[in-house]
Design a protein around this motif. Structure first.
Motif, PDB file in Angstrom:
ATOM      1  N   ARG A 180       0.822  -1.204   0.000  1.00  0.00           N
ATOM      2  CA  ARG A 180       0.000   0.000   0.000  1.00  0.00           C
ATOM      3  C   ARG A 180       0.864   1.266   0.000  1.00  0.00           C
ATOM      4  O   ARG A 180       1.900   1.322   0.655  1.00  0.00           O
ATOM      5  CB  ARG A 180      -0.933   0.023   1.215  1.00  0.00           C
ATOM      6  CG  ARG A 180      -1.862  -1.175   1.280  1.00  0.00           C
ATOM      7  CD  ARG A 180      -2.908  -1.041   2.384  1.00  0.00           C
ATOM      8  NE  ARG A 180      -3.817  -2.195   2.381  1.00  0.00           N
ATOM      9  CZ  ARG A 180      -4.993  -2.231   2.985  1.00  0.00           C
ATOM     10  NH1 ARG A 180      -5.433  -1.170   3.667  1.00  0.00           N
ATOM     11  NH2 ARG A 180      -5.762  -3.308   2.924  1.00  0.00           N
ATOM     12  N   VAL A 181       0.372   2.265  -0.724  1.00  0.00           N
ATOM     13  CA  VAL A 181       0.980   3.595  -0.720  1.00  0.00           C
ATOM     14  C   VAL A 181      -0.048   4.555  -0.132  1.00  0.00           C
ATOM     15  O   VAL A 181      -1.199   4.587  -0.576  1.00  0.00           O
ATOM     16  CB  VAL A 181       1.366   4.056  -2.140  1.00  0.00           C
ATOM     17  CG1 VAL A 181       1.942   5.476  -2.098  1.00  0.00           C
ATOM     18  CG2 VAL A 181       2.364   3.088  -2.762  1.00  0.00           C
ATOM     19  N   ILE A 182       0.357   5.309   0.868  1.00  0.00           N
ATOM     20  CA  ILE A 182      -0.551   6.251   1.523  1.00  0.00           C
ATOM     21  C   ILE A 182       0.042   7.649   1.421  1.00  0.00           C
ATOM     22  O   ILE A 182       1.173   7.896   1.864  1.00  0.00           O
ATOM     23  CB  ILE A 182      -0.771   5.862   2.995  1.00  0.00           C
ATOM     24  CG1 ILE A 182      -1.415   4.477   3.073  1.00  0.00           C
ATOM     25  CG2 ILE A 182      -1.636   6.907   3.703  1.00  0.00           C
ATOM     26  CD1 ILE A 182      -1.482   3.901   4.469  1.00  0.00           C
ATOM     27  N   ASN A 183      -0.714   8.554   0.799  1.00  0.00           N
ATOM     28  CA  ASN A 183      -0.256   9.925   0.591  1.00  0.00           C
ATOM     29  C   ASN A 183      -1.029  10.880   1.491  1.00  0.00           C
ATOM     30  O   ASN A 183      -2.264  10.875   1.501  1.00  0.00           O
ATOM     31  CB  ASN A 183      -0.464  10.339  -0.875  1.00  0.00           C
ATOM     32  CG  ASN A 183       0.377   9.508  -1.826  1.00  0.00           C
ATOM     33  OD1 ASN A 183       1.548   9.249  -1.571  1.00  0.00           O
ATOM     34  ND2 ASN A 183      -0.212   9.078  -2.929  1.00  0.00           N
ATOM     35  N   LEU A 184      -0.301  11.707   2.232  1.00  0.00           N
ATOM     36  CA  LEU A 184      -0.955  12.665   3.117  1.00  0.00           C
ATOM     37  C   LEU A 184      -1.477  13.849   2.319  1.00  0.00           C
ATOM     38  O   LEU A 184      -0.716  14.544   1.638  1.00  0.00           O
ATOM     39  CB  LEU A 184       0.009  13.140   4.204  1.00  0.00           C
ATOM     40  CG  LEU A 184      -0.021  12.373   5.524  1.00  0.00           C
ATOM     41  CD1 LEU A 184      -1.233  12.727   6.356  1.00  0.00           C
ATOM     42  CD2 LEU A 184       0.048  10.860   5.309  1.00  0.00           C
ATOM     43  N   GLY A 185      -2.769  14.041   2.415  1.00  0.00           N
ATOM     44  CA  GLY A 185      -3.403  15.193   1.790  1.00  0.00           C
ATOM     45  C   GLY A 185      -3.786  16.212   2.838  1.00  0.00           C
ATOM     46  O   GLY A 185      -3.209  16.270   3.927  1.00  0.00           O
TER      47      GLY A 185
END
Length: 294
Positions: A148-153
């Motif tokens: 999984r790749v999790i990007n902080l928005g």
């Protein structure tokens, strides 16, 4: 407890033994809280940080607080593509797998600056640096799938617009708009990334941590900093700010490419849902970084 009123509580007993995670900007704030929780679940965690002195202190703190924690610090300066390439090389040399890439680091509302490669700092660090990092680590993510790749928005993406004619704010700079652009870019990146990697067992998620009391406010005017610190009791703690990131890391069967807030799917802006803009931004990003990512 005021914080319990304003912040949705969340917990999970899912273990991550044998899994490896990278958390960028993990020497403080949300990143450190995320790294600590992952370590508590049994994951091996790499703290990817620009300031190695602070990173080593964070490692020591986590190892003191979490019995048998497996955490290491590695140098990563997202404002320098050379440093990003060196970090990726070090990861391939030291880690056999990568199950979670958590693109957490960021800068906010700073005076106009450029990265080592000439990109506007917020666009360069918050978005382009993580875009390049994900590209460089893609083979390891594929090898380790499911990953999984999790990007902080940020909720700031709601006022964001990708200024394709002046993406690096060279003609005109407004700190808040540049920040909003970078967070919109992260959300668009997540959407397009999910589409491109779905056949490889990789999923991607954009996360809005909410209003969190962290060091990211350091570039705001002193009067505003004082106001926010005075009313910090209505803001989330870093641990509470990490909940949605952790929710997206451990919860099975989440919609890839989705936008999440308060540990649940959330509605993003119309601009953040525009597939044509996402594709155009992807092409521009590859051009700016000098890479080919089909």
């Amino acid at each position: 407890c005021f914080r319990s009123f304003y912040a949705k509580q969340w917990s999970s007993d899912i273990r991550l033994d044998g899994k490896t995670a990278i958390v960028t900007g993990a020497n403080s704030g949300i990143g450190k809280a995320t790294a600590k929780d992952l370590a508590m679940r049994g994951a091996h965690v790499v703290l990817a940080c620009r300031d190695m002195e602070k990173a080593e202190k964070a490692v020591a703190d986590i190892m003191r607080e979490v019995e048998s924690a497996s955490v290491v610090a590695m140098k990563l300066d997202l404002a320098d593509t050379k440093s990003i390439c060196e970090f990726a090389e070090n990861i391939y040399n030291t880690e056999q797998s990568l199950h979670f890439l958590i693109n957490n680091a960021g800068v906010a509302i700073c005076p106009y600056q450029t990265t080592a490669d000439g990109f506007e700092m917020q666009f360069g660090v918050n978005y382009l640096g993580h875009f390049l990092l994900t590209y460089l680590l893609l083979d390891l993510l594929k090898y380790s799938a499911p990953s999984r790749v999790i990007n902080l928005g940020s909720i700031a993406h709601l006022i964001g617009k990708i200024n394709f004619e002046d993406v690096n704010s060279e003609k005109r700079y407004h700190a808040t708009r540049a920040y909003a652009q970078s967070k919109l870019a992260n959300t668009l990146f997540t959407r397009e990334l999910a589409r491109r990697v779905e056949d490889f067992g990789i999923t991607a998620y954009a996360v809005d941590p909410g209003k969190v009391s962290t060091e990211i406010i350091r570039h705001l005017r002193r009067s505003l900093q004082l106001f926010l610190r005075t009313f910090a009791f209505v803001m989330k703690t870093p641990a509470e700010g990490s909940y949605t990131t952790l929710f997206c890391a451990v919860t099975p069967d989440l919609e890839s490419g989705g936008y999440y807030r308060d540990c649940a799917p959330a509605t993003c802006s119309r601009a953040a849902s525009d597939d044509r803009t996402a594709c155009k931004l992807w092409a521009l990003s590859c051009q700016l970084l000098g890479i080919c990512w089909d």
